[in-house]
Write an enzyme that holds these catalytic residues in place. Structure first.
Site, PDB file in Angstrom:
ATOM      1  N   GLY A 508       0.787  -1.223   0.000  1.00  0.00           N
ATOM      2  CA  GLY A 508       0.000   0.000   0.000  1.00  0.00           C
ATOM      3  C   GLY A 508       0.814   1.266   0.000  1.00  0.00           C
ATOM      4  CG  ASN A 615       7.023   7.698   9.614  1.00  0.00           C
ATOM      5  OD1 ASN A 615       7.475   7.223  10.648  1.00  0.00           O
ATOM      6  ND2 ASN A 615       6.278   8.788   9.614  1.00  0.00           N
ATOM      7  CD  GLU A 690       1.204  -8.841   4.360  1.00  0.00           C
ATOM      8  OE1 GLU A 690       0.203  -9.565   4.361  1.00  0.00           O
ATOM      9  OE2 GLU A 690       1.618  -8.243   3.356  1.00  0.00           O
TER      10      GLU A 690
END
Length: 731
Positions: A508, A615, A690
């Site tokens: 994403g 980040n 993940e």
């Protein structure tokens, strides 16, 4: 029409040259204050005027047909509005990225707990009571519910290379073992919820969903209207872990009921319904075969598995995915059997495949290291392939060797002792390690960026499910446009905005972030033209544009105008020419109580290489969260089913055990190695959430063996299983 950018060649590292200094920093989440103050409106919080409440009614038989609904059985409930039953109800949620409605079975029942009706009332309490009291009549037939004894087994085509028989028989050391894992549930903090409202022929759905671009098509297909007549809103989603990838029964039931009643309808799943009717992770039976020469070079690597799902469902857990590229061997074999059972459907749960498959392959590698008398780290280093063993693709960027070496050094792996050698009273202390690997993907995404004198606005239907999307997209836009983060506003979770990849598969941030990057790059090109310099010479920092010995405030270049650019990205030739994946290494220390079998995690360390860190704070949070999930898989999680009916027995968080604060030590360390993957996307980034799960449970199992000398192959390693293994070994 926006031209789509394809990843057909490695991309330059523009973000290494920008000067704003925002990208990669541990910036706080812009949405954080709203969430902690209760101002962030999740799905069930925002109720339209006149909204009523619905509660799902579920089947009490395993297989058969719904014959009749006795509506009179709840007619006395005050405020009852309707019992809605429609053949368009879903059997189970859609699989991720389906883009079409899943099975709509009509009156057919395929598993115990399948949603079959919706009780709607003026109050939540009335709807709940009605759903509990409503009498249903079923015609029931026999059903197979136990994967170990089911007769409908579908063998999948195997993937093989080399001469297996020669490699296996010629080995100096062999490991031939079976590992099992139970079903897992993805019980996110926010239960599955939907609020449906019709405005004429237009359906507005507020939903707890992860992939709105696909969900819009799925919902439209389910209720029978064009996708352009559907708008889905999901600005805040309280976790998903894969369970909210596809449209679910709560959304379709709410939409159908709202149209029938002419009023907005809210449907929130009770926690027990989440366990009963949301896609589970399949149980697995994994057969591992490893063979090596006397120096520890792999000659044969086999990883066969058996999984289950409902009849007709195409999804199969990719159990051996990482095993196919982690290590090289002369001969390999990967086979899968799909068992058809009448349990709640199986689908993607966080890190599908790797979460359970890497546990087994890494535990088996540890068993091979023991057989060889070799350090487990050295065994792994000795067997890293030069290219993808199955496809032959070169790796785009792979720092697994660095993760293994740096992780071992930081953790203090050299202090590891022989199994059972280290004791502290009644506690046996051990260390374990495992590799981590997770394929990286780029999924089609679009975004729009607006730049004005007030700052920048980013617009995309991408979701933030607690992973930090608001923060990451803010940083990408701020870095590219030379603005402080406070001057960037990110708007998410609305299908009227450009369609993104959605949250899932750890793609994403990179996919949607690349679309924001490209849209902002178009604005940079326009600013360069206004300044009078080449785009490659432009520097944007703190609201100033510089280039070709020229300097001007960005607002002067805008001259009161608003620059609006949209961009779309999708995968291309680089995905064919190179294999992209994130890698890592887990190290942990556990204590095993010799009399109770209790396992306590004392410390854990993860070293990861997953491209550019967008980040540092959110990435670290994702890595730690993944490691905790891996610990839970190894020690606690077990979604149990009744062997007679197949219904879920562990139906809430009181019975389905996950890691609690007391199970996780403060000493959870995460280190990110510097890496850029030019073949992955224009950001040179890869997913981390993940990746953090992959292998974590294997490290725990290996540490248990080092502590007490026994192997737990039926996971989780609960105290009863540890005690049984100790007794069987005479320890």
């Amino acid at each position: 029409m926006t031209q789509t950018f394809r990843m057909d060649k490695p991309q330059p590292r523009l973000l290494d040259e920008t000067r704003q200094g925002v990208i990669g920093t541990p910036m706080d989440r812009p949405d954080g204050p709203l969430k902690v103050s209760g101002q962030a409106t999740y799905t069930a919080d925002a109720l339209p005027e006149g909204c009523v409440h619905g509660m799902l009614v579920r089947a009490t038989v395993t297989r058969g047909h719904l014959r009749d609904i006795d509506r009179d059985s709840i007619a006395d409930i005050p405020g009852l509005l309707a019992v809605v039953r429609d053949p368009r109800f879903l059997r189970n949620p859609a699989q991720g990225m389906a883009g079409e409605a899943p099975d709509q079975p009509g009156d057919r029942i395929d598993y115990h707990g399948q949603p079959v009706a919706l009780v709607v009332a003026e109050t939540f309490e009335a709807a709940r009571d009605g759903a509990l009291r409503l009498k249903l009549r079923f015609d029931s037939v026999a059903a197979e519910v136990d994967p170990d004894h089911a007769t409908e087994v579908e063998p999948q085509d195997p993937t093989e290379s080399g001469d297996w028989d020669a490699a296996w028989s010629g080995a100096a050391h062999q490991v031939d073992v079976v590992y099992t894992t139970p079903c897992h549930a993805s019980a996110a903090m926010e239960p599955h919820a939907a609020v449906a409202e019709w405005q004429g022929d237009r359906l507005i759905l507020r939903g707890a969903l992860q992939m709105l671009r696909f969900n819009r098509k799925e919902l439209a297909d389910a209720v029978g209207i064009p996708p352009e007549q559907v708008q889905i809103l999901a600005p805040y989603v309280g976790g998903g872990f894969g369970s909210k990838l596809g449209i679910g029964t709560e959304a379709v039931a709410a939409a159908l009921a709202a149209r029938e009643l002419g009023r907005p309808v809210r449907v929130v799943m009770a926690r027990q319904t989440v366990f009963d009717a949301v896609l589970r992770r399949t149980e697995t039976r994994q057969h591992l075969q490893l063979a090596a020469d006397a120096e520890g070079h792999l000659l044969a690597l086999g990883h066969d598995d058996r999984v289950s799902n409902l009849p007709g469902e195409e999804f199969a857990e990719p159990v051996s995915s990482a095993s196919q590229f982690l290590y090289g061997a002369r001969a390999t074999r990967f086979r899968q059997d799909m068992v058809r059972v009448h349990r709640v459907g199986a689908g993607s749960v966080r890190a599908p495949g790797e979460a359970v498959g890497v546990i087994a392959i890494e535990a088996a590698m540890d068993e091979l290291a023991d057989a060889l008398g070799m350090c487990p780290v050295e065994l792994r280093l000795r067997n890293l392939p030069d290219q993808h063993p199955v496809t032959g693709q070169p790796f785009s960027a792979r720092a697994l060797a660095g993760c293994l070496r740096e992780g071992a050094k930081s953790f203090g792996w050299s202090d590891r002792q022989a199994p059972g050698a280290r004791q502290e009273g009644d506690w046996l202390i051990g260390m374990g390690m495992a590799s981590a690997a997770r394929p990286n993907m780029l999924v089609k995404s679009a975004a729009r960026v607006r730049l004005s004198a007030e700052g920048a606005v980013v617009e995309t239907d991408m979701t933030d499910i607690g992973t930090g999307t608001y923060a990451v997209l803010t940083q990408v836009a701020a870095e590219m446009l030379g603005l402080p983060p406070g001057q960037v506003t990110v708007k998410l979770g609305d299908t009227d905005l450009p369609g993104a990849s959605g949250s899932g598969g750890s793609f994403g941030a990179s996919s949607s972030g690349s679309a924001v990057f490209l849209a902002a790059k178009k604005i940079r090109d326009r600013l360069a033209a206004k300044l009078g310099c080449a785009p490659e010479d432009l520097s944007l920092q703190d609201g100033l544009a510089r280039g070709a010995n020229l300097e001007a405030p960005i607002n002067d270049l805008l001259a009161g105008d608003v620059f609006v650019e949209e961009a779309e990205i999708k995968g291309g030739k680089t995905a064919e020419s190179h294999f992209s994946a994130g890698f890592g290494a887990h190290f942990c220390e556990v204590a095993v109580h010799r009399w109770t079998g209790e396992v306590r995690l004392r410390r854990m360390h993860g070293t990861f290489a997953m491209g550019r860190v967008l980040n540092e704070k959110t990435a670290r949070s994702q890595a730690v969260g993944g490691m905790i999930w891996g610990v839970g898989s190894a020690l606690h999680e077990d979604m149990s089913h009744d062997p007679r009916t197949g219904h879920v027995v562990t139906r809430d968080l009181a019975n389905y055990h996950i890691a609690a604060h007391a199970d996780i030590p403060r000493d959870m360390q995460v280190v990110f190695l510097e890496e850029r993957d030019d073949f992955a996307n224009p950001l040179q980034s890869k997913g981390v959430g993940e990746l953090g799960i992959s292998g974590a449970g294997g490290a725990v199992l290996n540490a248990i063996h080092n502590a007490c000398g026994v192997r737990i192959r039926d996971i989780p390693a609960t105290p009863d299983r540890v005690i049984a293994a100790l007794e069987a070994a005479g320890r």
